[in-house]
Each structure stands twice: as C-alpha cells, then as structure tokens.
Enzyme design. Structure first.
Site, PDB file in Angstrom:
ATOM      1  CG  ASN A  79      -0.336  -0.008   2.497  1.00  0.00           C
ATOM      2  OD1 ASN A  79       0.723  -0.593   2.672  1.00  0.00           O
ATOM      3  ND2 ASN A  79      -0.936   0.660   3.452  1.00  0.00           N
TER       4      ASN A  79
ATOM      5  CE  LYS B  56       7.300 -11.062   0.454  1.00  0.00           C
ATOM      6  NZ  LYS B  56       6.747 -10.685  -0.856  1.00  0.00           N
TER       7      LYS B  56
ATOM      8  CD  GLU C 236       2.710 -11.148  -3.034  1.00  0.00           C
ATOM      9  OE1 GLU C 236       3.650 -10.711  -2.338  1.00  0.00           O
ATOM     10  OE2 GLU C 236       1.776 -11.815  -2.555  1.00  0.00           O
TER      11      GLU C 236
ATOM     12  CB  SER D  50      -2.818  -9.061   6.571  1.00  0.00           C
ATOM     13  OG  SER D  50      -2.068 -10.218   6.269  1.00  0.00           O
TER      14      SER D  50
ATOM     15  CD  GLU E 152       4.929  -1.122  13.043  1.00  0.00           C
ATOM     16  OE1 GLU E 152       3.806  -0.595  13.167  1.00  0.00           O
ATOM     17  OE2 GLU E 152       5.856  -0.930  13.832  1.00  0.00           O
TER      18      GLU E 152
ATOM     19  N   GLY F 252      -2.651  -4.420  11.040  1.00  0.00           N
ATOM     20  CA  GLY F 252      -3.747  -3.575  10.563  1.00  0.00           C
ATOM     21  C   GLY F 252      -4.374  -2.723  11.647  1.00  0.00           C
TER      22      GLY F 252
ATOM     23  CB  CYS G 105      -1.896   0.423   8.543  1.00  0.00           C
ATOM     24  SG  CYS G 105      -0.692   1.740   8.731  1.00  0.00           S
TER      25      CYS G 105
ATOM     26  CG  PHE H 178     -13.302  -4.950  -7.252  1.00  0.00           C
ATOM     27  CD1 PHE H 178     -13.642  -3.624  -7.511  1.00  0.00           C
ATOM     28  CD2 PHE H 178     -14.158  -5.947  -7.679  1.00  0.00           C
ATOM     29  CE1 PHE H 178     -14.816  -3.306  -8.183  1.00  0.00           C
ATOM     30  CE2 PHE H 178     -15.333  -5.647  -8.354  1.00  0.00           C
ATOM     31  CZ  PHE H 178     -15.665  -4.321  -8.601  1.00  0.00           C
TER      32      PHE H 178
ATOM     33  CD  GLU I   9      -6.525  -3.290   7.988  1.00  0.00           C
ATOM     34  OE1 GLU I   9      -6.080  -4.447   7.875  1.00  0.00           O
ATOM     35  OE2 GLU I   9      -5.797  -2.304   8.180  1.00  0.00           O
TER      36      GLU I   9
HETATM   37  P1  NAD Z   1      -0.117  -9.171   3.475  1.00  0.00           P
HETATM   38  O1  NAD Z   1      -0.003  -9.608   4.884  1.00  0.00           O
HETATM   39  O2  NAD Z   1      -0.908  -9.967   2.543  1.00  0.00           O
HETATM   40  O3  NAD Z   1       1.333  -9.072   2.813  1.00  0.00           O
HETATM   41  C1  NAD Z   1       2.356  -8.246   3.365  1.00  0.00           C
HETATM   42  C2  NAD Z   1       3.700  -8.813   2.949  1.00  0.00           C
HETATM   43  O4  NAD Z   1       3.892 -10.060   3.608  1.00  0.00           O
HETATM   44  C3  NAD Z   1       3.834  -9.110   1.454  1.00  0.00           C
HETATM   45  O5  NAD Z   1       5.156  -8.847   1.056  1.00  0.00           O
HETATM   46  C4  NAD Z   1       3.524 -10.606   1.386  1.00  0.00           C
HETATM   47  O6  NAD Z   1       4.085 -11.234   0.267  1.00  0.00           O
HETATM   48  C5  NAD Z   1       4.156 -11.091   2.675  1.00  0.00           C
HETATM   49  N1  NAD Z   1       3.586 -12.322   3.228  1.00  0.00           N
HETATM   50  C6  NAD Z   1       2.302 -12.767   3.122  1.00  0.00           C
HETATM   51  N2  NAD Z   1       2.163 -13.934   3.770  1.00  0.00           N
HETATM   52  C7  NAD Z   1       3.378 -14.233   4.316  1.00  0.00           C
HETATM   53  C8  NAD Z   1       3.875 -15.314   5.101  1.00  0.00           C
HETATM   54  N3  NAD Z   1       3.103 -16.332   5.473  1.00  0.00           N
HETATM   55  N4  NAD Z   1       5.173 -15.295   5.490  1.00  0.00           N
HETATM   56  C9  NAD Z   1       5.982 -14.279   5.139  1.00  0.00           C
HETATM   57  N5  NAD Z   1       5.572 -13.233   4.373  1.00  0.00           N
HETATM   58  C10 NAD Z   1       4.285 -13.192   3.981  1.00  0.00           C
HETATM   59  O7  NAD Z   1      -0.621  -7.663   3.542  1.00  0.00           O
HETATM   60  P2  NAD Z   1      -0.920  -6.682   2.340  1.00  0.00           P
HETATM   61  O8  NAD Z   1      -2.222  -7.076   1.735  1.00  0.00           O
HETATM   62  O9  NAD Z   1       0.272  -6.570   1.449  1.00  0.00           O
HETATM   63  O10 NAD Z   1      -1.066  -5.282   3.127  1.00  0.00           O
HETATM   64  C11 NAD Z   1      -2.235  -4.900   3.756  1.00  0.00           C
HETATM   65  C12 NAD Z   1      -2.118  -5.057   5.250  1.00  0.00           C
HETATM   66  O11 NAD Z   1      -0.953  -4.363   5.736  1.00  0.00           O
HETATM   67  C13 NAD Z   1      -3.276  -4.422   5.975  1.00  0.00           C
HETATM   68  O12 NAD Z   1      -3.727  -5.276   6.998  1.00  0.00           O
HETATM   69  C14 NAD Z   1      -2.672  -3.137   6.563  1.00  0.00           C
HETATM   70  O13 NAD Z   1      -3.330  -2.636   7.673  1.00  0.00           O
HETATM   71  C15 NAD Z   1      -1.286  -3.582   6.874  1.00  0.00           C
HETATM   72  N6  NAD Z   1      -0.383  -2.425   7.004  1.00  0.00           N
HETATM   73  C16 NAD Z   1       0.052  -2.052   8.260  1.00  0.00           C
HETATM   74  C17 NAD Z   1       0.855  -0.931   8.421  1.00  0.00           C
HETATM   75  C18 NAD Z   1       1.332  -0.488   9.789  1.00  0.00           C
HETATM   76  O14 NAD Z   1       2.202   0.367   9.873  1.00  0.00           O
HETATM   77  N7  NAD Z   1       0.806  -1.019  10.878  1.00  0.00           N
HETATM   78  C19 NAD Z   1       1.239  -0.180   7.304  1.00  0.00           C
HETATM   79  C20 NAD Z   1       0.769  -0.587   6.052  1.00  0.00           C
HETATM   80  C21 NAD Z   1      -0.040  -1.714   5.905  1.00  0.00           C
END
Ligand code: NAD
Length: 484
Positions: free
Chosen positions: A157, A180, A183, A234, A255, A257, A289, A337, A386
């Site tokens: 994001n 990392k 993707e 997440s 960090e 949601g 977030c 979406f 969220e």
């Molecule tokens: P996501 O958890 O799907 O993915 C985040 C990252 O983690 C990606 O690089 C993904 O490839 C990786 N990942 C996913 N599963 C994994 C696993 N099992 N092991 C290791 N790595 C893994 O999240 P998203 O959809 O990319 O981002 C949205 C989420 O991020 C929301 O919940 C949002 O609130 C949170 N977010 C938090 C903050 C904060 O500062 N607290 C900031 C931005 C976004």
C-alpha cells in the site's frame, strides 16, 4: 511499456534460481505490464549469505555510526532527487494518484533517512552502578550492537515509505538486510537498492528478493542466519510469521492492521473534523493501516456530520489516477475489490444506513465507490474488521465514557483521533484510548521523529524515531572486575 524486474543481491541483478516469474498487473486497465522474479529459498539463501558476509567480515562492519550516517544522508539526497520517479513507480503499481506519494510518502521517506542518519551516531550504551562482585568493585557498562541480518517484509500500500521505515533504522543500527517487497510492488524497493549502491553502501548490505509471501517471506522467516523479521502487513500473515520465526527465537516486529476510531465531539470544529475524517477515509483509496474508518460522532451533530461525510464521498473524483484532477483510482487488486464489495454488502445486510456509494459493479479497472454508512453498531462487520478500502462507518455516541468504550471495543489498537475544542478532555480521552498513536484535532500525524506501531492485534514493536533505531540493536552488558 513492458517492465521486467529481478532480485538485487550483492549489488547485482539476478533472475530466480528456477527462472520463474510473477506477472505485474495494472489495476486501472487490468492488463499485464511486466513481471518480476518469483524468488526461491535458494535465492533467499544467496541474499542472506551476502548480507551476513558484510555484517561479519565486510567493509560495512568497519564503519562507525558517523560514517553510516553520512551514507544515509547521501541516500536521502538521491531519493529526493528521484522523488517524481519513485512516486510514479509506487502510484502506477497500485493505481494511486501520484500526487499523494509526491506530497506524503516520499518526503516522509526522505525525512526518515535524514533522521536515521543522526540516530546512527547516538546509539549509546550506559554505565550502570552495581554492588560489585563477591566484595570486589566492578565497572558495568552496556553497548548497543546490531541485531544481525534483518528480513524486511513489506506490503503494497505504501511500498517505498514502509521499506524506508525499516531500512533507515536498521542501517543506522549497523544491520544488513534482505528486503522482500510485496509481489505486486517490487519497483521502488529495487530502485532504492540501486540508489544505495550509488550512495556508496557496500554491496551486500541491502539485498532485495522479489516473490510471494509463502515462498520468499517464509524462507526468510525460516533462515537460520536471519536474526530479526520486521514485517508490515495483515494480521493473518503476521500470525503465521510469529509462529514460524518465533519458535526459532528470531526477533519479530509486526506492524499490522487497524480499525482506527475518529472520535468527533459536538464542540469540535465541524469543518476541520470533516476534512480530517475524509482524509482518513479516502486517502490512498482507504488502503492505509491507520485509516480512520470508525467515525464515532456525538449525537447532537451525528446526522449532520454523516450527511456531510456522504457529500464528501460523492464529491471524490474517481477515475484513472494518471488523469489530472482525479483524486481516487481503483483499489490495488482484484482480491481487494472483492473484499471491499463483500463488506459493503454485509453493511447493507446487517442494517446500517447506506448514505453514499455502495457495491460497485465489475468493469474495467478495480474501481470502488467511496462509501459511507451511518446508524451503524460497533458489533457490525463494517465496524469490526479492517476493510482496507474507502468505506466509512459512522456510529453515534452520547457521552465521553461511551465514546471511549466504543473506541476500545476493538481487537485493533493502531491509531485514534480525538476531535474536540476542549483540550482537557482531549488529553483525558487520549490517555484512555488503547492505541499506539493518538492525534488530537489531526488525523494520523506521521513524523520521522515519532515512533509508530500498535497495541493488541495491531502489532508488536515500534518503527520510526529513536526507539525505531534502538529496536535493531541488542543491549550487551560488560562487567569488568576492578580489584585493589
Ligand atoms: P499481506 O499480509 O498480505 O502481505 C504483506 C507482505 O507479507 C507481502 O510482502 C507478502 O508477500 C508477505 N507475506 C504474506 N504472507 C506471508 C507469510 N506467510 N510469510 C511471510 N511473508 C508473507 O498484507 P498486504 O495485503 O500486502 O497489506 C495490507 C495489510 O498491511 C493491511 O492489513 C494493513 O493494515 C497492513 N499495514 C500495516 C501498516 C502499519 O504500519 N501497521 C502499514 C501498512 C499496511
């Protein structure tokens, strides 16, 4: 224009060890515009080895804090030079208007690099008076040592800003890193790594391995030579990471949601609160977030405030974010979406009043309408979960006590905002709300000098500020016997 991206390991670009790739899709047109390497455990091992070599035997290990700080300052200058390019890379990847990252994310990243340049030389230890050792005096002091090789796992994001939050702090502390990126958004992290090389960071200090979470991310969490995982994303992935990395005793910072409340009292400046709530709902299509997605409004102004928010939602110009005047693009991916629409449908079914927006039809591009619900209850799905989209849930309260109880009735605790003209009440409510950061009459004030992070399901640990840099160190205590 087709764009192809690869890993960046020890200063060189590499394809995945098995040659596989991931398609990159434009959220506006739904067309594939390029690809990135689909990393493997072997690629991760290669990157971790490069990072470990620099940490233990390389030129990086020889640098003192002031020298690391100078490199960080140079990197800040290069990021500043490339502001437009970096903003475009991040914006195009997720269908966001480039105006937002130009004004917010990239300047914030630059400020973080400059702040960390200063922290690098201030990670001091302490001398600690003790009772001695079996009757002999001692001198005990502590030193702050880099925690080791860090695995930095980043969401889509706000790709550059969140990557920099991690990098700036861990480089100040003397660590090395394997990043990392998501993707969907590898571009800006790869450009940042190339800029770091130009700035003079030794090859191997910053490595980037692109790919999926359950492949590259998991391999980082399982790698025996990764000392700390710094994750933003997440709660679901955070839980999985805690399980994998935790049993190996890695340091883990999460960090996650939020479902952050914005509490609007009836004495607040109506226009300021309206502007702040709109920003907290609609910036970056609500994919933030700290999005202030639970709007708690005192009964006397609740109806008027909800109606004004609905007007604000209808006034947002949605479309191709590359066109001038467009304020909101599509959400970043098909899964988002579907998720946002699912929650809007749930809001309707559970009886909240839909004042603006609604379920969006699939067309070209993953566009969703800015949506406002009023007369909602805190137990509805639209108030608990969220959504990560431009959806606001307005809940009415009568008293300050009720507002605090509603604000805290959430599994999350990332941010909160209090809108009131009564500053004594503001401090009282700020103290009572369970959140990592509270804004009084301002939504989500981010600053490089301030720590950021959540309580409860919003995460573990803090990024940013001096505590952010300290979090990448281990405090070692040394005791010297002083006989005579
Ligand atoms: P996501 O958890 O799907 O993915 C985040 C990252 O983690 C990606 O690089 C993904 O490839 C990786 N990942 C996913 N599963 C994994 C696993 N099992 N092991 C290791 N790595 C893994 O999240 P998203 O959809 O990319 O981002 C949205 C989420 O991020 C929301 O919940 C949002 O609130 C949170 N977010 C938090 C903050 C904060 O500062 N607290 C900031 C931005 C976004």
């Amino acid at each position: 224009m087709t764009q192809h991206f690869n890993h960046f390991i020890e200063g060189t670009t590499f394809e995945a060890s098995d040659g596989r790739r991931i398609a990159l899709v434009d959220p506006v047109t739904e067309q594939t515009y390029g690809s990135t390497a689909r990393g493997t455990a072997e690629d991760v091992d290669r990157a971790v080895s490069a990072a470990r070599q620099q940490l233990e035997h390389g030129a990086w290990r020889q640098l003192d804090g002031a020298q690391r700080g100078r490199l960080l300052s140079k990197l800040a200058d290069l990021v500043e030079r490339d502001t437009e390019l970096l903003a475009d890379l991040d914006a195009n990847a997720i269908g966001r208007s480039p105006v937002e990252p130009r004004r917010l994310d990239i300047p914030n990243a630059i400020a973080n690099l400059r702040a960390a340049a200063g922290w690098a030389n201030q990670l001091e230890g302490r001398t600690i008076p003790t009772g001695g050792y079996f009757g002999t005096k001692t001198l005990s002091y502590t030193v702050r040592e880099p925690v080791g090789v860090v695995g930095a796992i980043v969401p889509w994001n706000s790709p550059l800003m969140i990557t920099v939050w991690k990098l700036a702090a861990l480089l100040a502390a003397g660590c090395t890193v394997v990043v990392k990126p998501s993707e969907e958004t590898p571009q800006s992290a790869l450009h940042l790594a190339a800029l770091a090389q130009q700035a003079g960071f030794p090859d191997g200090v910053i490595n980037v391995v692109t790919g999926y979470g359950d492949e590259v991310g998991r391999a980082l969490c399982e790698h025996p030579h990764v000392a700390k995982i710094s994750f933003t994303g997440s709660p679901e992935a955070g839980r999985e990471i805690q399980r994998t990395a935790g049993v190996l005793f890695k340091r883990v910072a999460l960090e996650l949601g939020g479902k952050s409340p914005q509490i609007v009292f009836d004495d607040a400046s109506f226009d300021d609160a309206l502007f702040g709530c709109s920003l907290g709902l609609f910036a970056n299509q609500g994919q933030i977030c700290a999005a202030g997605s639970r709007i708690l409004v005192q009964r006397g102004i609740a109806e008027r405030f909800a109606a004004a928010l609905a007007d604000a939602a209808r006034a947002v110009k949605v479309g191709d974010p590359r066109q001038p005047g467009v304020q909101m693009g599509p959400v970043a991916k098909k899964a988002q979406f579907d998720r946002v629409n699912r929650y809007i449908q749930l809001g309707i079914e559970q009886g909240a009043s839909l004042l603006a927006g609604g379920v969006s039809n699939a067309g070209q591009g993953w566009f969703v309408q800015p949506t406002i619900f009023a007369n909602a209850r805190n137990d509805m799905a639209i108030a608990r979960d969220e959504i990560f989209g431009p959806v606001g849930t307005v809940i009415t309260f009568d008293s300050e006590e009720e507002a605090i109880a509603l604000a805290n009735d959430s599994t999350y605790g990332l941010a909160a905002t209090v809108w009131t003209a009564d500053l004594v009440r503001a401090h009282r409510v700020a103290a009572a709300v369970k959140a990592g950061a509270v804004g009084v009459n301002c939504w989500s004030p981010l600053d490089a000098n301030l720590p950021w992070g959540g309580v409860k399901s919003s995460g573990i640990g803090r990024e940013g500020g001096f505590s952010g840099a300290q979090a990448y160190t281990e405090e070692k205590v040394i005791t010297v016997l002083l006989p005579g």
